[in-house]
Design a protein around this motif. Structure first.
Motif, PDB file in Angstrom:
ATOM      1  N   GLN A 170       0.899  -1.175  -0.067  1.00  0.00           N
ATOM      2  CA  GLN A 170      -0.003   0.035   0.164  1.00  0.00           C
ATOM      3  C   GLN A 170       0.841   1.349   0.112  1.00  0.00           C
ATOM      4  OE1 GLN A 170      -2.852   0.303   3.225  1.00  0.00           O
ATOM      5  NE2 GLN A 170      -3.762   2.058   2.385  1.00  0.00           N
ATOM      6  N   LYS A 171       1.945   1.163   0.805  1.00  0.00           N
ATOM      7  CA  LYS A 171       2.773   2.464   0.893  1.00  0.00           C
ATOM      8  C   LYS A 171       3.418   2.582  -0.435  1.00  0.00           C
ATOM      9  CE  LYS A 171       7.110   4.007   3.339  1.00  0.00           C
ATOM     10  NZ  LYS A 171       7.731   3.951   4.530  1.00  0.00           N
ATOM     11  N   ARG A 172       3.997   1.351  -1.060  1.00  0.00           N
ATOM     12  CA  ARG A 172       4.639   1.640  -2.363  1.00  0.00           C
ATOM     13  C   ARG A 172       3.639   2.134  -3.578  1.00  0.00           C
ATOM     14  NH1 ARG A 172       4.916  -3.682  -3.964  1.00  0.00           N
ATOM     15  NH2 ARG A 172       6.531  -4.120  -2.449  1.00  0.00           N
ATOM     16  N   TYR A 173       2.217   1.648  -3.415  1.00  0.00           N
ATOM     17  CA  TYR A 173       1.448   2.078  -4.395  1.00  0.00           C
ATOM     18  C   TYR A 173       1.095   3.689  -4.501  1.00  0.00           C
ATOM     19  CZ  TYR A 173      -3.242   3.189  -6.447  1.00  0.00           C
ATOM     20  OH  TYR A 173      -4.148   3.522  -7.202  1.00  0.00           O
ATOM     21  N   MET A 174       1.003   4.108  -2.989  1.00  0.00           N
ATOM     22  CA  MET A 174       0.713   5.661  -2.752  1.00  0.00           C
ATOM     23  C   MET A 174       2.051   6.486  -3.188  1.00  0.00           C
ATOM     24  SD  MET A 174      -2.314   5.721  -1.877  1.00  0.00           S
ATOM     25  CE  MET A 174      -2.286   7.403  -1.442  1.00  0.00           C
ATOM     26  N   LEU A 175       3.154   5.812  -2.602  1.00  0.00           N
ATOM     27  CA  LEU A 175       4.365   6.891  -2.938  1.00  0.00           C
ATOM     28  C   LEU A 175       4.748   6.795  -4.640  1.00  0.00           C
ATOM     29  CD1 LEU A 175       6.941   5.417  -0.253  1.00  0.00           C
ATOM     30  CD2 LEU A 175       6.076   7.781  -0.540  1.00  0.00           C
ATOM     31  N   ARG A 176       4.502   5.759  -5.332  1.00  0.00           N
ATOM     32  CA  ARG A 176       4.386   5.563  -6.730  1.00  0.00           C
ATOM     33  C   ARG A 176       3.586   6.687  -7.435  1.00  0.00           C
ATOM     34  NH1 ARG A 176       4.774  -0.088 -10.219  1.00  0.00           N
ATOM     35  NH2 ARG A 176       5.287   0.775 -12.185  1.00  0.00           N
ATOM     36  N   ARG A 177       2.257   6.804  -7.076  1.00  0.00           N
ATOM     37  CA  ARG A 177       1.564   7.792  -7.426  1.00  0.00           C
ATOM     38  C   ARG A 177       1.876   9.080  -7.114  1.00  0.00           C
ATOM     39  NH1 ARG A 177      -4.676   7.043  -6.234  1.00  0.00           N
ATOM     40  NH2 ARG A 177      -4.821   8.783  -7.452  1.00  0.00           N
ATOM     41  N   GLU A 178       2.397   9.586  -6.024  1.00  0.00           N
ATOM     42  CA  GLU A 178       3.087  10.844  -5.731  1.00  0.00           C
ATOM     43  C   GLU A 178       4.305  11.276  -6.525  1.00  0.00           C
ATOM     44  OE1 GLU A 178       3.644  11.566  -1.559  1.00  0.00           O
ATOM     45  OE2 GLU A 178       1.621  10.245  -0.949  1.00  0.00           O
ATOM     46  N   TYR A 179       5.180   9.923  -6.838  1.00  0.00           N
ATOM     47  CA  TYR A 179       6.344  10.144  -7.616  1.00  0.00           C
ATOM     48  C   TYR A 179       6.001  10.610  -9.014  1.00  0.00           C
ATOM     49  CZ  TYR A 179      10.895   9.166  -9.746  1.00  0.00           C
ATOM     50  OH  TYR A 179      11.992   9.294 -10.495  1.00  0.00           O
ATOM     51  N   ALA A 180       4.944  10.063  -9.340  1.00  0.00           N
ATOM     52  CA  ALA A 180       4.692  10.463 -10.837  1.00  0.00           C
ATOM     53  C   ALA A 180       4.503  11.934 -11.116  1.00  0.00           C
ATOM     54  CB  ALA A 180       3.311   9.695 -11.281  1.00  0.00           C
ATOM     55  N   GLU A 181       3.933  12.583 -10.210  1.00  0.00           N
ATOM     56  CA  GLU A 181       3.591  14.284 -10.129  1.00  0.00           C
ATOM     57  C   GLU A 181       5.157  14.852  -9.981  1.00  0.00           C
ATOM     58  OE1 GLU A 181       1.343  17.792  -7.975  1.00  0.00           O
ATOM     59  OE2 GLU A 181       0.967  15.583  -7.537  1.00  0.00           O
ATOM     60  N   PHE A 182       5.974  14.395  -9.191  1.00  0.00           N
ATOM     61  CA  PHE A 182       7.400  14.697  -8.846  1.00  0.00           C
ATOM     62  C   PHE A 182       8.244  14.601 -10.195  1.00  0.00           C
ATOM     63  CE2 PHE A 182      11.693  14.221  -7.553  1.00  0.00           C
ATOM     64  CZ  PHE A 182      11.944  15.089  -6.721  1.00  0.00           C
ATOM     65  N   ARG A 183       8.165  13.325 -10.763  1.00  0.00           N
ATOM     66  CA  ARG A 183       8.801  13.116 -11.855  1.00  0.00           C
ATOM     67  C   ARG A 183       8.329  14.206 -12.921  1.00  0.00           C
ATOM     68  NH1 ARG A 183       6.811   7.726 -14.317  1.00  0.00           N
ATOM     69  NH2 ARG A 183       5.212   9.176 -15.020  1.00  0.00           N
ATOM     70  N   ASP A 184       7.057  14.233 -13.161  1.00  0.00           N
ATOM     71  CA  ASP A 184       6.635  15.185 -14.086  1.00  0.00           C
ATOM     72  C   ASP A 184       7.222  16.929 -14.206  1.00  0.00           C
ATOM     73  OD1 ASP A 184       5.407  13.071 -15.477  1.00  0.00           O
ATOM     74  OD2 ASP A 184       3.501  13.556 -14.733  1.00  0.00           O
ATOM     75  N   LYS A 185       7.266  17.122 -12.844  1.00  0.00           N
ATOM     76  CA  LYS A 185       7.721  18.362 -12.720  1.00  0.00           C
ATOM     77  C   LYS A 185       9.398  18.485 -12.467  1.00  0.00           C
ATOM     78  CE  LYS A 185       3.962  19.819  -9.647  1.00  0.00           C
ATOM     79  NZ  LYS A 185       3.603  20.154  -8.178  1.00  0.00           N
ATOM     80  N   ASN A 186      10.065  17.250 -12.587  1.00  0.00           N
ATOM     81  CA  ASN A 186      11.559  17.246 -12.800  1.00  0.00           C
ATOM     82  C   ASN A 186      12.058  16.316 -13.829  1.00  0.00           C
ATOM     83  OD1 ASN A 186      12.453  18.686  -9.973  1.00  0.00           O
ATOM     84  ND2 ASN A 186      10.585  17.374  -9.325  1.00  0.00           N
ATOM     85  N   ARG A 187      11.732  16.711 -15.003  1.00  0.00           N
ATOM     86  CA  ARG A 187      11.870  15.742 -16.064  1.00  0.00           C
ATOM     87  C   ARG A 187      13.503  15.876 -16.598  1.00  0.00           C
ATOM     88  NH1 ARG A 187       8.738  12.533 -18.218  1.00  0.00           N
ATOM     89  NH2 ARG A 187       6.681  12.563 -17.958  1.00  0.00           N
ATOM     90  N   ILE A 188      13.986  14.740 -16.883  1.00  0.00           N
ATOM     91  CA  ILE A 188      15.341  14.748 -17.581  1.00  0.00           C
ATOM     92  C   ILE A 188      15.257  15.442 -19.106  1.00  0.00           C
ATOM     93  CG2 ILE A 188      14.819  12.684 -18.804  1.00  0.00           C
ATOM     94  CD1 ILE A 188      17.645  11.987 -18.282  1.00  0.00           C
ATOM     95  N   ASP A 189      16.304  16.440 -19.532  1.00  0.00           N
ATOM     96  CA  ASP A 189      16.355  16.720 -20.703  1.00  0.00           C
ATOM     97  C   ASP A 189      17.126  15.874 -21.708  1.00  0.00           C
ATOM     98  OD1 ASP A 189      17.144  18.207 -23.048  1.00  0.00           O
ATOM     99  OD2 ASP A 189      17.810  20.148 -21.913  1.00  0.00           O
TER     100      ASP A 189
END
Length: 206
Positions: free
Chosen positions: A61-80
């Motif tokens: 459950q913790k993994r699922y929630m963190l993975r969802r939150e990370y998706a937003e973090f990733r989109d704000k910190n994209r690799i060039d």
């Protein structure tokens, strides 16, 4: 005789492994949570699912929630991707294409990341077949990704270009001659048929 080269993406076409690792560590630090491993080598070559099981090993459950939150973090910190692309990639791909070599991209990364890299770096037209880890029943080191790539390309001779231990094992299990691109950090590449220092060395292998 029809020849093909099947490329991994991260660590091969783009120098991205360190960036992805540091982005994940930054996210976990911001959350005040210690990940399952803080060693880069434990994540190289793994699929998204394998990566998250390493990051959060014991709590679904913790993994699922963190993975969802990370998706937003990733989109704000994209690799060039244009900066991460290895300098030699365009000339290597164009030379192989001019020689009639068929090419595929077989990456454990999500399809969205692969598509962004291909578009940003203008590489899509070089590849006859592209497959992501999301489209597999089994992840590397299972040979599925390379078996599907071989079938799609329909060539008599196939060469895989990998960097990670898992990726090399996947390609070898699928019966491919495998070149491992040497990395700036420790990585067991002993199972590869040959280790290359630069992508340009592929032009001599094919």
């Amino acid at each position: 005789m029809k020849k093909a080269v099947i490329f991994d993406m991260d660590g091969v076409l783009i120098d991205s492994e360190t960036f992805y690792f540091e982005r994940r560590m930054d996210f976990f630090q911001a959350k005040g949570i210690r990940p399952g491993s803080v060693q880069l080598k434990d994540y190289v070559g793994k699929s998204e699912e394998q990566t998250w099981r390493m990051l959060v090993p014991d709590d679904d459950q913790k993994r699922y929630m963190l993975r969802r939150e990370y998706a937003e973090f990733r989109d704000k910190n994209r690799i060039d991707f244009t900066k991460a692309l290895r300098d030699s990639v365009p000339i290597v791909l164009s030379t192989l294409q001019s020689q009639g070599i068929t090419m595929a991209l077989a990456s454990s990364s999500p399809r969205s990341e692969i598509n962004l890299m291909l578009e940003d770096c203008q590489l899509r037209d070089y590849f006859s077949f592209v497959i992501s880890g999301e489209e597999l029943q089994e992840s590397k080191p299972h040979p599925e990704i390379y078996l599907l790539s071989k079938e799609a390309l329909g060539c008599e001779r196939n060469l895989a270009v990998e960097d990670s231990t898992l990726g090399i094992a996947s390609a070898k299990s699928a019966g491919l001659y495998t070149a491992a691109l040497k990395q700036p950090f420790p990585m067991n590449q002993e199972a590869a048929d040959v280790v290359i220092n630069q992508l340009e060395e592929l032009l001599e292998l094919v």
